[in-house]
Structures are given as C-alpha cells and as structure tokens.
Design an enzyme around this catalytic site. Structure first.
Site, mmCIF file in Angstrom:
data_model
loop_
_atom_site.group_PDB
_atom_site.id
_atom_site.type_symbol
_atom_site.label_atom_id
_atom_site.label_comp_id
_atom_site.label_asym_id
_atom_site.label_seq_id
_atom_site.Cartn_x
_atom_site.Cartn_y
_atom_site.Cartn_z
ATOM 1 N N LYS A 76 20.559 -5.181 79.579
ATOM 2 C CA LYS A 76 20.243 -3.973 78.823
ATOM 3 C C LYS A 76 20.759 -4.175 77.400
ATOM 4 C CE LYS A 76 20.985 1.067 79.105
ATOM 5 N NZ LYS A 76 21.547 2.159 79.920
ATOM 6 N N SER A 151 18.473 5.894 81.179
ATOM 7 C CA SER A 151 18.162 5.191 79.969
ATOM 8 C C SER A 151 17.880 3.705 80.167
ATOM 9 C CB SER A 151 19.345 5.338 78.997
ATOM 10 O OG SER A 151 20.503 4.741 79.555
ATOM 11 N N SER A 175 21.813 6.656 84.631
ATOM 12 C CA SER A 175 20.864 5.708 84.035
ATOM 13 C C SER A 175 20.648 4.393 84.777
ATOM 14 C CB SER A 175 21.284 5.383 82.605
ATOM 15 O OG SER A 175 20.947 6.465 81.779
HETATM 16 N N1 GLN Z 1 20.153 11.291 81.317
HETATM 17 C C1 GLN Z 1 21.545 11.291 80.998
HETATM 18 C C2 GLN Z 1 21.752 11.509 79.526
HETATM 19 O O1 GLN Z 1 20.802 11.577 78.850
HETATM 20 C C3 GLN Z 1 22.190 10.019 81.471
HETATM 21 C C4 GLN Z 1 22.028 8.870 80.570
HETATM 22 C C5 GLN Z 1 22.828 7.687 81.006
HETATM 23 O O2 GLN Z 1 23.265 7.590 82.152
HETATM 24 N N2 GLN Z 1 23.046 6.783 80.083
HETATM 25 O O3 GLN Z 1 22.832 11.619 79.042
#
Ligand code: GLN
EC number: 6.3.5.7
Length: 483
Positions: A76, A151, A175
């Site tokens: 990532k 994400s 995410s």
């Molecule tokens: N959807 C969550 C957020 O927008 C989690 C994102 C994540 O785990 N990086 O904060």
C-alpha cells in the site's frame, strides 16, 4: 500461474517448478495488461522486482528456504519505500521519494519477498471506497461500476483480480477488512502494536495497524509472519514473541465458543447479508463451534467517537505537511503564512481537508472536553464491552459491512453516509483488538464478508477459524469474470 496462492507459490518455488523471476515477469505483464481497467497501482517497481526475484532465486539455489522467498507482493502506498515514490494517494506527496524503508517493507524484503509496486489508496487512508485518491478511483474487479472498498482498495482490487497473490494494507477503522469483504478476500488487522508502524505514514496513530490482504487465511498467516514483531523504532510496538501462524492452522474448532452480538443484526444490516452470516454460523457449528448470543451495548456510540478521535489525530499528524520539509509547495508564496495556506490547500483533497478541520475543532480549547475527551471515554466503554464479552466467548462473529460494495460516486455527496458503513469494523480499532474478514457469499454478484474478532494477540486463533472454514467452503476460491 497467476491463480496461485502464496502457499502454492512457495511449494512451486521449492519444487523448482518455476523461478521467482519467471513468475515476476508473468505478473508484471498481467498488471500492465489488466490494471488500466482497475487503477489499483500508483507505481510499478519493475526493476526492483526483477532484481529482488533474481536475488531470491539465487538464495534458493544456495539452499535457503522460506515461504516468502521469491513471493511477489505489493505495498500500500503509505509504507515508505527507499528511493521510490510514497504518495499516500495524495498530491501532497506525489513528489515524495522516501529516504528509508518502513520496517514492514524491510522485513518482507529480508524474507525474500518481491515488491511489484505500490498500490492505490484513499488519500492519507481516509475513506471507505478508494475514491478520495488523487490518482483516481479504484474499480472493483467483481463489477467495474462499483467501489472496491477503502482505504486499501488498490491492494484489494489487485489481489482479487489475480494481479498478484497478496499485498500489505493498513486498517485504522476497517481499511483491511472492509475492502477484503468487498472483493472476496481474506484480510487481517492485527492487534495494535503487533506490526511496526515505523515508516507507515500516519493517519490516526492510536488506531493505525498494518496487516495482510490475501485470498486465503493460509496466505494471511504467511504474510503476517513476515510483517509482525517488536520494533524498537516504534514506541507502541509490543515486545511479545511472534508465534508460528501457519502452525496454528490445524486446530479443531470443537467446543470453540463463538459470540454473536445481538446489536449486529439491527435494521441497518442488509437482510441478504444477515442470511449469509447465519449460513457461516451454521457452517462453523458443523465444525464443532458453540454459538452464544452476547451484547456490545456501547457499539452505537462507536462511529461518532471514531469520527472525532481519528480526525483529531489526523489534524495533528498532517500538520507536518506544510510545504517546507515534505511534499507539495505552492508557486511563489508571498510570505510564510501564504506558503502554508496555499501548499496545504493545493496539496490536500476535500476529504482530507474536511477531517483536518473537524479534528482541529474537536481539539480546540473550547471544545476539547465536549468532543475529544468524551470520545476517549466512549472508547474505553467500547473496550470494556469487549473485555466482558471475551470472558464468555473465544471469538466474536458478525458481518464485516452492513451493505455490499456501492456504486462509484453513490456516496460522494454525503460523507456521513460512508462513515456509517464502518459500523462493524471501527470498534476493533478503538479497542486495539485483532479482526479478520473472510468471504461468506455473494449478493447480486458482489462479495460479502464475515468478520471475526479475537482477544489481544490471538491472530493465530482468527487465522485458524478462517482456515477451517475455508477448508469446508469455496467462496474464497471464486474468481471475478474477466480476471
Ligand atoms: N473508513 C474509515 C475512515 O475513513 C477507515 C479508514 C481506514 O481504516 N484507514 O476513516
């Protein structure tokens, strides 16, 4: 060749059926051919990959062994990779070449993994759809009109489309698990402190945790083995011995106590997903598990608490991107304030700006007690709920998401609608617990995930339950059409 899992690749390499170099070339060609449909990569690292593959082949020829030796993966794009762009999905860091490798990157490279590239992601890991990336949205290989989740949407789409067997990802509020659910993968968020955050660009430091995304629990065990462990460079890393995760995959589920929280089956859950979750429960019962209804009474407060704490930490973490030391700098600033304002205004996208504003507001002297402090108190209550539940059960089971992957753009005008989709995943981050999502079936051709949560450092238990389930079901083997 591209259909192989990490475990199959390790066997093939050990039996000299193919070399890592051959496999790497096949996968790089496949990425070049198919990724334009998905947009799952931000950077390809072909030269590095071929170099690492040759080195791995040479190490094997010298008699070295190891499940990751010669295994192709991707990172990532928030894990720092020395000399390689590390963009975090943001225009702010489009020109940033990291001066060092993240611990996770260095550990996997030392184990012989081959880095094919850096995967697309929501900008600074903020999102649930991978639509906030400055490099454009990622498409879900199961249906190109739908989001892959976020994400870590790039890592998920790439692995689901068989562009590579596994990838690293991070999970601040879901995410890893949510994109795993949306793309029919297995993804594990480890216990907070299990995997080093050094060199992993911070979103919300008290919640962020790196982990594996792969097609099977067996492969998550292999990749996690290479990622986990104490790191002096990360002050929140925990000095606990790392068990042999692959060795924990053979345990019987006889007598395993599975808790199913009654709050999980509320009106917000798609009834078709509820049915698939019930089917997975029946499957685990057949394997000897005992089901118990439990309660997590504070779950309803978790979303508001998370969406105060995560932006608060983000507003602090992202203050370092000021146009001076890192990243984007505006043209011809009038003075220092103008430099800060325009560099940040141009470098950050709308979702990141929104979160910085919410976070700075919640931390401001006048509102700290009302929002940030209150949210921290809720966080403790959420953790206490889990501690009480784990006195009675060995794992907690439920849906990973209330709905399957939505259409691209469907939630763009209403950020809160997207935040609400995190309802099942964020509690594990608030409490620091490990969680796993695994394939549990399909709704309208889109994958659905079942989530398992375990007590601290019981990653092996999660992987074992998922592996036993996968030995008896075939959801995880389904391949998206066209890939
Ligand atoms: N959807 C969550 C957020 O927008 C989690 C994102 C994540 O785990 N990086 O904060």
């Amino acid at each position: 060749m591209h259909q192989m899992t990490l475990a199959e690749i390790a066997r093939g390499l050990a039996d000299k059926k193919f070399s890592s170099e051959e496999l790497t070339k096949v996968l790089l060609a496949r990425i070049t051919q198919l990724d334009p449909q998905l947009n799952s990569f931000i950077s390809l690292t072909e030269e590095l990959a071929l170099e690492q593959a040759k080195a791995a082949d040479a190490r094997r020829a010298n008699g070295e062994i190891g499940a990751l030796l010669g295994a192709p993966i991707a990172h990532k794009d928030l894990f720092c990779t020395q000399g390689i762009r590390t963009s975090c999905g943001s225009k702010m860091l489009d020109n940033f070449k990291a001066p060092y490798d993240a611990t996770v990157v260095a550990k996997l490279a030392a184990a012989g993994a081959v880095t094919l590239g850096k995967t697309n992601m929501d900008e600074f890991a903020m999102g649930s759809a991978n639509e906030s990336s400055w490099y454009g949205a990622v498409k879900n290989p199961w249906n190109l009109e739908h989001v892959p989740g976020g994400s870590s949407g790039g890592s998920a789409a790439a692995v689901a489309a068989r562009l590579l067997p596994a990838a690293t990802a991070t999970d601040t509020g879901g995410s890893i698990r949510q994109p795993a659910a949306f793309t029919n993968l297995t993804g594990l968020k480890p216990t907070y402190g299990r995997v080093s955050r050094w060199g992993m660009i911070a979103y919300a430091s008290s919640l962020d945790q790196g982990g594996p995304l792969a097609r099977t629990a067996e492969d998550c065990a292999i990749l996690l083995q290479g990622m986990a462990g104490f790191d002096q460079n990360d002050s929140t890393s925990i000095d606990e011995p790392v068990p042999d995760y692959s060795a924990s995959l053979g345990d019987s589920l006889q007598g395993l106590r599975i808790g199913v929280p009654k709050e999980y089956f509320s009106a917000g859950l798609d009834p078709r997903i509820a049915e698939l979750i019930q089917n997975s429960i029946k499957e685990l019962q057949k394997l000897g598990a005992v089901i118990k209804e439990i309660s997590l009474p504070n779950m309803q407060h978790a979303i508001p608490a998370y969406y105060v704490i995560a932006p608060a930490e983000a507003s602090s973490n992202l203050s370092r991107f000021d146009g001076v030391r890192f990243g984007h700098r505006c043209e011809q600033p009038k003075d220092l304030i103008d430099l800060y304002k325009r560099s940040r205004g141009e470098g950050f996208g709308p979702e990141v700006q929104r979160r910085i504003m919410v976070g700075a507001y919640a931390l401001s002297a006048g509102y700290y007690d009302a929002y940030y402090l209150k949210a921290q108190k809720i966080r403790r209550l959420v953790k206490n709920d889990f501690m009480a539940a784990f006195n009675e059960v060995d794992i907690i089971l439920g849906p990973t998401t209330p709905n399957p992957a939505w259409k691209l753009g469907a939630k763009n005008s209403d950020p809160v609608a997207a935040y609400l989709e995190d309802v099942y995943t964020i509690t594990a981050n608030l409490a620091g617990l490990p969680g796993l999502s695994m394939p549990a079936g399909f709704v309208d051709g889109l994958p659905v995930g079942v989530q398992l949560l375990a007590p601290y450092f019981q990653e092996g238990r999660l992987l074992n339950v998922a592996h036993q389930y996968q030995l008896n079901t075939d959801w995880h083997t389904r391949t998206p059409t066209g890939f």
